[in-house]
Structures are given as C-alpha cells and as structure tokens.
Design a protein around this motif. Structure first.
Motif, mmCIF file in Angstrom:
data_model
loop_
_atom_site.group_PDB
_atom_site.id
_atom_site.type_symbol
_atom_site.label_atom_id
_atom_site.label_comp_id
_atom_site.label_asym_id
_atom_site.label_seq_id
_atom_site.Cartn_x
_atom_site.Cartn_y
_atom_site.Cartn_z
ATOM 1 N N ALA A 263 12.506 19.551 -28.323
ATOM 2 C CA ALA A 263 11.789 19.303 -27.071
ATOM 3 C C ALA A 263 12.057 20.438 -26.081
ATOM 4 N N ILE A 264 13.295 20.908 -26.049
ATOM 5 C CA ILE A 264 13.649 22.028 -25.173
ATOM 6 C C ILE A 264 12.952 23.302 -25.643
ATOM 7 N N ALA A 265 12.917 23.528 -26.948
ATOM 8 C CA ALA A 265 12.220 24.701 -27.493
ATOM 9 C C ALA A 265 10.732 24.654 -27.154
ATOM 10 N N THR A 266 10.132 23.470 -27.211
ATOM 11 C CA THR A 266 8.722 23.321 -26.843
ATOM 12 C C THR A 266 8.508 23.684 -25.382
ATOM 13 N N LEU A 267 9.407 23.241 -24.513
ATOM 14 C CA LEU A 267 9.318 23.586 -23.092
ATOM 15 C C LEU A 267 9.413 25.098 -22.906
ATOM 16 N N ARG B 45 6.100 27.574 -13.765
ATOM 17 C CA ARG B 45 7.197 26.601 -13.770
ATOM 18 C C ARG B 45 6.640 25.292 -14.306
ATOM 19 N N MET B 46 7.382 24.683 -15.246
ATOM 20 C CA MET B 46 6.993 23.405 -15.842
ATOM 21 C C MET B 46 8.168 22.451 -15.828
ATOM 22 N N ARG B 47 7.827 21.170 -15.895
ATOM 23 C CA ARG B 47 8.827 20.111 -15.932
ATOM 24 C C ARG B 47 8.642 19.311 -17.223
ATOM 25 N N LEU B 48 9.764 18.944 -17.821
ATOM 26 C CA LEU B 48 9.785 17.989 -18.920
ATOM 27 C C LEU B 48 10.433 16.728 -18.373
ATOM 28 N N PHE C 128 5.551 40.420 -23.458
ATOM 29 C CA PHE C 128 6.955 40.063 -23.599
ATOM 30 C C PHE C 128 7.341 39.157 -22.437
ATOM 31 N N CYS C 129 8.065 38.087 -22.736
ATOM 32 C CA CYS C 129 8.359 37.050 -21.742
ATOM 33 C C CYS C 129 9.812 36.609 -21.824
ATOM 34 N N GLN C 130 10.261 35.975 -20.748
ATOM 35 C CA GLN C 130 11.553 35.294 -20.712
ATOM 36 C C GLN C 130 11.359 33.920 -20.098
ATOM 37 N N ALA C 131 12.300 33.032 -20.396
ATOM 38 C CA ALA C 131 12.259 31.690 -19.819
ATOM 39 C C ALA C 131 13.678 31.158 -19.670
ATOM 40 N N GLU C 132 13.839 30.286 -18.680
ATOM 41 C CA GLU C 132 15.090 29.562 -18.479
ATOM 42 C C GLU C 132 14.776 28.093 -18.264
ATOM 43 N N VAL C 133 15.654 27.247 -18.761
ATOM 44 C CA VAL C 133 15.538 25.803 -18.548
ATOM 45 C C VAL C 133 16.795 25.331 -17.837
ATOM 46 N N ARG C 134 16.585 24.591 -16.752
ATOM 47 C CA ARG C 134 17.695 24.000 -15.998
ATOM 48 C C ARG C 134 17.436 22.510 -15.843
ATOM 49 N N ALA D 145 21.459 18.614 -22.504
ATOM 50 C CA ALA D 145 20.654 17.973 -21.457
ATOM 51 C C ALA D 145 20.774 16.466 -21.626
ATOM 52 N N ARG D 146 21.180 15.789 -20.572
ATOM 53 C CA ARG D 146 21.396 14.347 -20.623
ATOM 54 C C ARG D 146 20.681 13.633 -19.481
ATOM 55 N N GLU D 147 19.734 12.782 -19.820
ATOM 56 C CA GLU D 147 19.107 11.821 -18.909
ATOM 57 C C GLU D 147 18.654 12.411 -17.574
ATOM 58 N N ARG D 148 18.140 13.628 -17.598
ATOM 59 C CA ARG D 148 17.578 14.266 -16.409
ATOM 60 C C ARG D 148 16.322 15.009 -16.803
ATOM 61 N N ASP D 149 15.402 15.136 -15.846
ATOM 62 C CA ASP D 149 14.259 16.013 -16.065
ATOM 63 C C ASP D 149 14.760 17.432 -16.291
#
Length: 151
Positions: free
Chosen positions: A67-71, A47-50, A123-129, A103-107
């Motif tokens: 930036a989201i793609a990098t995350l 788990r990572m945070r931007l 093989f991997c998956q990822a989700e960003v919230r 994504a607006r003004e939030r981590d």
C-alpha cells in the motif's frame, strides 16, 4: 512541505488533475481501490493522502508495504503529468523504495516531485510521512511519458 517550492498550475489544469484522481474516474483504477486522495498538484509536484483503514494492514498490525509502495508510485503521476492539458501515457520504468519506519493506524501523506525532466523520460522522488510527521518511506522513480495525441 515542498509545495511552496513549486508554481501553481493554471486553474483549469489543476482542476483536471484533482478530478482525475479524486473523481469517479479514479475508482476505475488501482489507486482508487486503495483509496488514494490527491490534496495538491502544482508544476512538477503533487501531494496525496492514503487514509488509514484496517484493511490496509498486514498481519503484524502495520500498513502493508504494498500500500505504501502504491502511494509512492502514484503520488508522482500528477507531478509528471502537470505540464499537460490531456492525460499522457505514463509508465514506470524503474522504482526504488526505502522503508524507514512502520506505519500504524494513521493516514499517510506523500509528496512527489520531479528532479529532472527530459523529452520522454522523467526522474522523480517521493516521501511518505504519517500525520505526526514521521518519515515512513522514500522512493525514486523513472517514468516514460507519451503525450496524448490530439483529436
């Protein structure tokens, strides 16, 4: 959160990966320039945070898709590397993204996990919230892994 579905790493290995992504070493790489911070690493999971900052926005006032793609591309790296005691060479072979919301003004918080591990292909998956829990993007990856040589 998917963390509970994955076994903790041995203490030394977990610290290795946290230091790799949060320490001075990380500032030498693109993930450090963008500002990614690792929060958790377990067997086949990370788990990572931007952290939000206005410099990540595009002209419409939302976080830039790059930036989201990098995350998404980076959150799976510690998951891919979790079985190793030394940093292997990890190369993205394929990555597919789906943006679902702005994504607006939030981590942003990403979770990445392994769906299948072969001898040299993972093989991997990822989700960003966002911090409110809204699903911003999801991704699917194939990584090539070359273990570090001894010595």
């Amino acid at each position: 959160m998917r963390a509970e579905q994955h076994e903790p790493l041995p203490e030394g290995r977990a610290e290795l990966w946290k230091e790799f992504f949060n320490g001075e070493h990380n500032q030498k790489f693109f993930a450090g320039v963008v500002g990614l911070v690792i929060e958790d690493v377990r067997a086949d999971y990370a788990r990572m945070r931007l952290p939000y900052r206005p410099e990540l926005n595009q002209p419409a006032g939302v976080v830039h898709g790059g930036a989201i793609a990098t995350l998404i591309d980076t959150v799976v790296v510690p998951a891919v590397a979790s079985p190793y005691d030394r940093v292997p060479v990890m190369l993205t072979i394929d990555m597919q993204l789906r943006y679902l919301s702005a994504a607006r003004e939030r981590d942003l918080i990403a979770e990445g996990w392994i769906t299948r591990r072969g001898r040299s292909t993972v093989f991997c998956q990822a989700e960003v919230r966002d911090t409110e829990g809204e699903l911003i993007a999801e991704g699917w990856h194939v990584y090539r892994v070359i273990p570090a040589k001894n010595g």
